[in-house]
Design a protein around this motif. Structure first.
Motif, PDB file in Angstrom:
ATOM      1  N   UNK A   1     -49.157  92.160 -37.698  1.00 20.69           N
ATOM      2  CA  UNK A   1     -47.557  92.370 -38.189  1.00 20.69           C
ATOM      3  C   UNK A   1     -47.017  93.850 -37.625  1.00 20.69           C
ATOM      4  N   UNK A   2     -48.114  94.920 -37.145  1.00 20.90           N
ATOM      5  CA  UNK A   2     -47.379  96.056 -36.438  1.00 20.90           C
ATOM      6  C   UNK A   2     -46.568  95.895 -35.127  1.00 20.90           C
ATOM      7  N   UNK A   3     -46.830  94.650 -34.528  1.00 22.54           N
ATOM      8  CA  UNK A   3     -46.005  94.362 -33.540  1.00 22.54           C
ATOM      9  C   UNK A   3     -44.089  94.636 -33.787  1.00 22.54           C
ATOM     10  N   UNK A   4     -43.856  94.171 -35.344  1.00 20.29           N
ATOM     11  CA  UNK A   4     -42.600  94.490 -35.591  1.00 20.29           C
ATOM     12  C   UNK A   4     -42.146  95.940 -35.338  1.00 20.29           C
ATOM     13  N   UNK A   5     -42.889  97.013 -35.943  1.00 19.96           N
ATOM     14  CA  UNK A   5     -42.839  98.282 -35.959  1.00 19.96           C
ATOM     15  C   UNK A   5     -42.710  98.717 -34.367  1.00 19.96           C
ATOM     16  N   UNK A   6     -43.421  98.194 -33.394  1.00 20.34           N
ATOM     17  CA  UNK A   6     -43.539  98.469 -32.041  1.00 20.34           C
ATOM     18  C   UNK A   6     -42.188  98.260 -31.676  1.00 20.34           C
ATOM     19  N   UNK A   7     -41.786  97.039 -31.796  1.00 19.76           N
ATOM     20  CA  UNK A   7     -40.457  96.594 -31.279  1.00 19.76           C
ATOM     21  C   UNK A   7     -39.166  97.223 -31.806  1.00 19.76           C
ATOM     22  N   UNK A   8     -39.243  97.745 -33.202  1.00 18.04           N
ATOM     23  CA  UNK A   8     -38.126  98.345 -33.763  1.00 18.04           C
ATOM     24  C   UNK A   8     -38.201  99.830 -33.185  1.00 18.04           C
ATOM     25  N   UNK A   9     -39.213 100.300 -32.897  1.00 18.58           N
ATOM     26  CA  UNK A   9     -39.418 101.669 -32.184  1.00 18.58           C
ATOM     27  C   UNK A   9     -38.881 101.443 -30.723  1.00 18.58           C
ATOM     28  N   UNK A  10     -39.032 100.342 -30.192  1.00 17.23           N
ATOM     29  CA  UNK A  10     -38.259 100.155 -28.890  1.00 17.23           C
ATOM     30  C   UNK A  10     -36.773 100.087 -28.847  1.00 17.23           C
ATOM     31  N   UNK A  11     -36.338  99.358 -29.872  1.00 20.35           N
ATOM     32  CA  UNK A  11     -34.658  99.297 -30.148  1.00 20.35           C
ATOM     33  C   UNK A  11     -34.278 100.860 -30.197  1.00 20.35           C
ATOM     34  N   UNK A  12     -34.939 101.390 -31.366  1.00 21.41           N
ATOM     35  CA  UNK A  12     -34.386 102.717 -31.533  1.00 21.41           C
ATOM     36  C   UNK A  12     -34.259 103.655 -30.455  1.00 21.41           C
ATOM     37  N   UNK A  13     -35.091 103.710 -29.491  1.00 17.50           N
ATOM     38  CA  UNK A  13     -35.064 104.280 -28.261  1.00 17.50           C
ATOM     39  C   UNK A  13     -33.836 103.860 -27.411  1.00 17.50           C
ATOM     40  N   UNK A  14     -33.418 102.490 -27.515  1.00 22.23           N
ATOM     41  CA  UNK A  14     -32.374 102.189 -26.734  1.00 22.23           C
ATOM     42  C   UNK A  14     -30.812 102.240 -27.484  1.00 22.23           C
TER      43      UNK A  14
END
Length: 245
Positions: free
Chosen positions: A209-222
């Protein structure tokens, strides 16, 4: 401004792309809560007051785009409340609620500056429909493409897959776009990892489920980099998006 919600209804937004603000004034707490729930379902921000003095105080702080006002209040007549509201919010549309249905009472309310009049008992659908009409006619809401999702200064076009924040275009991968779309379709609502996995990835990742955390971090950067943050974490609950402050 209008956008289309997940349920298919057209939502109204303020010109600054924030939710419409509505003040509900009624001394019957259960009724006020039912009205507030119906309006929040429209995606609007709602505050309530149980008497005239509270309504005036709340209106000064909240600056509503529309007011639902009961004529019979415990401390003062609704018409008197309207007079005080008009001093600070001259153009705000007001929808009166009352048990009185005599013609002279309706005329009194409209003459005092009310914009519409609904008698009790009424349906929530009727109140919402009339309020939407008042907001549209007041110019508070303006037209926007129905394929567009808007939260604050963040805009997502579901047809063209274009995303922008303010004047800046933002390039997203297909998965990032789907995650952002899901968040923006549910503004100010906390979405759990399980809900996000089910909606964006369509199956359960189990221990990954940490894949969600990973993609949330991607979105935050953008989305958030160098700007007021819009994507928030609620520990133990999930994630939400709301206009940057």
């Amino acid at each position: 401004m209008t956008t289309t919600s997940p349920q298919g209804r057209t939502e109204l937004l303020r010109p600054d792309r924030n939710p419409i603000r509505v003040l509900v004034v009624d001394d019957e707490a259960p009724l006020a809560e039912l009205l507030s729930m119906a309006l929040r379902y429209e995606g609007w921000e709602v505050r309530s007051a149980g008497d005239g003095a509270g309504a005036v105080r709340t209106a000064r702080d909240f600056r509503p785009d529309a007011v639902i006002l009961d004529v019979m209040l415990p401390d003062m007549d609704g018409l008197a409340v309207l007079g005080r509201l008009r001093r600070d919010l001259n153009d705000v549309p007001v929808l009166f609620l009352t048990a009185r249905d005599a013609v002279e009472d309706r005329i009194a309310g409209l003459t005092a500056g009310g914009d519409d009049y609904v008698t009790k008992p009424f349906s929530l659908e009727e109140v919402v429909a009339r309020l939407r009409g008042l907001i549209r006619r007041s110019g508070t809401a303006t037209a926007r493409s129905e394929s567009t999702l808007v939260v604050g200064d963040l805009v997502l076009d579901e047809d063209s897959h274009e995303v922008s924040r303010g004047e800046d275009s933002i390039h997203l991968t297909a998965t990032e776009f789907e995650l952002l779309r899901f968040l923006m379709r549910n503004p100010r609502r906390v979405l759990s990892k399980a809900q996000i996995l089910d909606r964006v990835w369509n199956y359960d990742f189990g221990g990954q489920a940490n894949v969600v955390e990973l993609y949330i971090s991607y979105l935050r950067k953008k989305i958030d980099a160098g700007r007021p943050p819009m994507i928030y974490t609620r520990r133990g609950a999930g994630y939400l998006i709301k206009p940057g402050e």
